[in-house]
Design a protein around this motif. Structure first.
Motif, PDB file in Angstrom:
ATOM      1  N   SER A 243      -7.282  62.327  14.798  1.00  0.00           N
ATOM      2  CA  SER A 243      -7.842  63.412  14.010  1.00  0.00           C
ATOM      3  C   SER A 243      -9.131  62.931  13.354  1.00  0.00           C
ATOM      4  CB  SER A 243      -6.851  63.898  12.941  1.00  0.00           C
ATOM      5  OG  SER A 243      -6.520  62.830  12.088  1.00  0.00           O
ATOM      6  N   ALA A 244      -9.945  63.879  12.959  1.00  0.00           N
ATOM      7  CA  ALA A 244     -11.201  63.541  12.274  1.00  0.00           C
ATOM      8  C   ALA A 244     -10.861  62.837  10.964  1.00  0.00           C
ATOM      9  CB  ALA A 244     -12.024  64.791  12.030  1.00  0.00           C
ATOM     10  N   PHE A 245     -11.600  61.799  10.631  1.00  0.00           N
ATOM     11  CA  PHE A 245     -11.371  61.061   9.395  1.00  0.00           C
ATOM     12  C   PHE A 245     -12.218  61.688   8.303  1.00  0.00           C
ATOM     13  CE2 PHE A 245     -12.283  57.791   6.280  1.00  0.00           C
ATOM     14  CZ  PHE A 245     -11.015  57.296   6.017  1.00  0.00           C
ATOM     15  N   MET A 246     -11.570  62.045   7.213  1.00  0.00           N
ATOM     16  CA  MET A 246     -12.253  62.624   6.056  1.00  0.00           C
ATOM     17  C   MET A 246     -11.899  61.805   4.840  1.00  0.00           C
ATOM     18  SD  MET A 246     -13.706  65.190   7.431  1.00  0.00           S
ATOM     19  CE  MET A 246     -13.837  66.901   7.139  1.00  0.00           C
ATOM     20  N   ALA A 247     -12.886  61.492   4.033  1.00  0.00           N
ATOM     21  CA  ALA A 247     -12.638  60.726   2.812  1.00  0.00           C
ATOM     22  C   ALA A 247     -13.459  61.319   1.680  1.00  0.00           C
ATOM     23  CB  ALA A 247     -12.992  59.266   3.015  1.00  0.00           C
ATOM     24  N   ARG A 248     -12.889  61.306   0.509  1.00  0.00           N
ATOM     25  CA  ARG A 248     -13.615  61.746  -0.684  1.00  0.00           C
ATOM     26  C   ARG A 248     -14.052  60.509  -1.449  1.00  0.00           C
ATOM     27  NH1 ARG A 248     -10.185  66.621  -3.372  1.00  0.00           N
ATOM     28  NH2 ARG A 248      -9.831  67.757  -1.453  1.00  0.00           N
TER      29      ARG A 248
ATOM     30  N   VAL B  18     -23.881  53.024  22.782  1.00  0.00           N
ATOM     31  CA  VAL B  18     -22.564  52.909  22.166  1.00  0.00           C
ATOM     32  C   VAL B  18     -21.748  54.143  22.512  1.00  0.00           C
ATOM     33  CG1 VAL B  18     -21.287  52.776  19.992  1.00  0.00           C
ATOM     34  CG2 VAL B  18     -23.414  51.501  20.262  1.00  0.00           C
ATOM     35  N   ALA B  19     -20.604  53.934  23.173  1.00  0.00           N
ATOM     36  CA  ALA B  19     -19.728  55.043  23.532  1.00  0.00           C
ATOM     37  C   ALA B  19     -18.533  55.131  22.608  1.00  0.00           C
ATOM     38  CB  ALA B  19     -19.254  54.889  24.972  1.00  0.00           C
ATOM     39  N   ALA B  20     -18.033  53.991  22.117  1.00  0.00           N
ATOM     40  CA  ALA B  20     -16.894  53.986  21.203  1.00  0.00           C
ATOM     41  C   ALA B  20     -16.815  52.639  20.507  1.00  0.00           C
ATOM     42  CB  ALA B  20     -15.592  54.235  21.955  1.00  0.00           C
ATOM     43  N   VAL B  21     -16.406  52.669  19.250  1.00  0.00           N
ATOM     44  CA  VAL B  21     -16.180  51.449  18.474  1.00  0.00           C
ATOM     45  C   VAL B  21     -14.839  51.613  17.780  1.00  0.00           C
ATOM     46  CG1 VAL B  21     -16.967  50.019  16.545  1.00  0.00           C
ATOM     47  CG2 VAL B  21     -18.650  51.088  18.063  1.00  0.00           C
ATOM     48  N   PHE B  22     -13.882  50.710  18.067  1.00  0.00           N
ATOM     49  CA  PHE B  22     -12.566  50.756  17.436  1.00  0.00           C
ATOM     50  C   PHE B  22     -12.481  49.650  16.390  1.00  0.00           C
ATOM     51  CE2 PHE B  22     -11.979  52.856  21.428  1.00  0.00           C
ATOM     52  CZ  PHE B  22     -11.075  53.860  21.156  1.00  0.00           C
ATOM     53  N   LEU B  23     -12.010  50.000  15.225  1.00  0.00           N
ATOM     54  CA  LEU B  23     -11.820  49.030  14.148  1.00  0.00           C
ATOM     55  C   LEU B  23     -10.321  48.830  13.960  1.00  0.00           C
ATOM     56  CD1 LEU B  23     -14.463  50.520  11.734  1.00  0.00           C
ATOM     57  CD2 LEU B  23     -14.713  48.493  13.149  1.00  0.00           C
ATOM     58  N   PRO B  24      -9.793  47.659  14.276  1.00  0.00           N
ATOM     59  CA  PRO B  24      -8.346  47.452  14.140  1.00  0.00           C
ATOM     60  C   PRO B  24      -7.909  47.539  12.689  1.00  0.00           C
ATOM     61  CG  PRO B  24      -9.474  45.389  14.625  1.00  0.00           C
ATOM     62  CD  PRO B  24     -10.497  46.482  14.712  1.00  0.00           C
ATOM     63  N   ALA B  25      -6.677  47.960  12.541  1.00  0.00           N
ATOM     64  CA  ALA B  25      -6.100  48.021  11.200  1.00  0.00           C
ATOM     65  C   ALA B  25      -6.001  46.615  10.632  1.00  0.00           C
ATOM     66  CB  ALA B  25      -4.720  48.674  11.252  1.00  0.00           C
ATOM     67  N   ASN B  26      -6.435  46.452   9.425  1.00  0.00           N
ATOM     68  CA  ASN B  26      -6.334  45.180   8.726  1.00  0.00           C
ATOM     69  C   ASN B  26      -5.695  45.480   7.381  1.00  0.00           C
ATOM     70  OD1 ASN B  26      -6.626  42.850   7.283  1.00  0.00           O
ATOM     71  ND2 ASN B  26      -8.771  42.543   7.767  1.00  0.00           N
ATOM     72  N   PRO B  27      -4.420  45.149   7.198  1.00  0.00           N
ATOM     73  CA  PRO B  27      -3.735  45.510   5.956  1.00  0.00           C
ATOM     74  C   PRO B  27      -4.381  44.925   4.712  1.00  0.00           C
ATOM     75  CG  PRO B  27      -2.273  44.274   7.427  1.00  0.00           C
ATOM     76  CD  PRO B  27      -3.587  44.431   8.123  1.00  0.00           C
TER      77      PRO B  27
ATOM     78  N   PRO C 281     -17.379  59.756  20.652  1.00  0.00           N
ATOM     79  CA  PRO C 281     -18.120  60.990  20.900  1.00  0.00           C
ATOM     80  C   PRO C 281     -17.221  62.237  20.881  1.00  0.00           C
ATOM     81  CG  PRO C 281     -17.830  59.769  22.939  1.00  0.00           C
ATOM     82  CD  PRO C 281     -17.284  58.911  21.828  1.00  0.00           C
ATOM     83  N   ALA C 282     -15.903  62.067  21.083  1.00  0.00           N
ATOM     84  CA  ALA C 282     -14.962  63.186  21.063  1.00  0.00           C
ATOM     85  C   ALA C 282     -13.586  62.662  20.641  1.00  0.00           C
ATOM     86  CB  ALA C 282     -14.869  63.835  22.438  1.00  0.00           C
ATOM     87  N   MET C 283     -12.778  63.564  20.097  1.00  0.00           N
ATOM     88  CA  MET C 283     -11.461  63.188  19.616  1.00  0.00           C
ATOM     89  C   MET C 283     -10.526  62.840  20.776  1.00  0.00           C
ATOM     90  SD  MET C 283      -8.940  65.348  17.064  1.00  0.00           S
ATOM     91  CE  MET C 283     -10.361  66.146  16.379  1.00  0.00           C
TER      92      MET C 283
ATOM     93  N   LEU D 212     -16.345  59.825  13.170  1.00  0.00           N
ATOM     94  CA  LEU D 212     -15.287  58.903  12.781  1.00  0.00           C
ATOM     95  C   LEU D 212     -13.933  59.597  12.897  1.00  0.00           C
ATOM     96  CD1 LEU D 212     -14.786  56.073  11.628  1.00  0.00           C
ATOM     97  CD2 LEU D 212     -15.039  57.033   9.356  1.00  0.00           C
ATOM     98  N   TYR D 213     -12.999  58.961  13.646  1.00  0.00           N
ATOM     99  CA  TYR D 213     -11.653  59.487  13.865  1.00  0.00           C
ATOM    100  C   TYR D 213     -10.621  58.434  13.488  1.00  0.00           C
ATOM    101  CZ  TYR D 213     -14.070  63.004  16.655  1.00  0.00           C
ATOM    102  OH  TYR D 213     -14.901  64.012  17.068  1.00  0.00           O
TER     103      TYR D 213
END
Length: 62
Positions: free
Chosen positions: A56-61, A8-17, A49-51, A38-39
């Motif tokens: 930007s890096a995804f951060m969630a609390r 796996v080199a990249a996985v994109f998740l499309p925006a789903n409102p 693997p890189a930005m 996760l970006y």
């Protein structure tokens, strides 16, 4: 090829409102392997693997 990533080199998740961000993050976690993070570009999430430029890096609390 790095066997830790299982090819796996990249996985994109499309925006789903209609999907809560928490659901998309859970989907992305299934793809997280050593060397991948996760970006976000503000509309999509991606496990990479890189930005990428403009991402930007995804951060969630929790």
């Amino acid at each position: 090829m790095n066997s830790d990533r299982n090819g796996v080199a990249a996985v994109f998740l499309p925006a789903n409102p209609e999907a809560p961000v928490a659901d998309l993050v859970e989907q992305a976690r299934a793809w997280l392997k050593p060397g991948l993070r996760l970006y976000t570009n503000g509309r999509q999430l991606a496990v990479l693997p890189a930005m990428l430029p403009g991402w930007s890096a995804f951060m969630a609390r929790g």
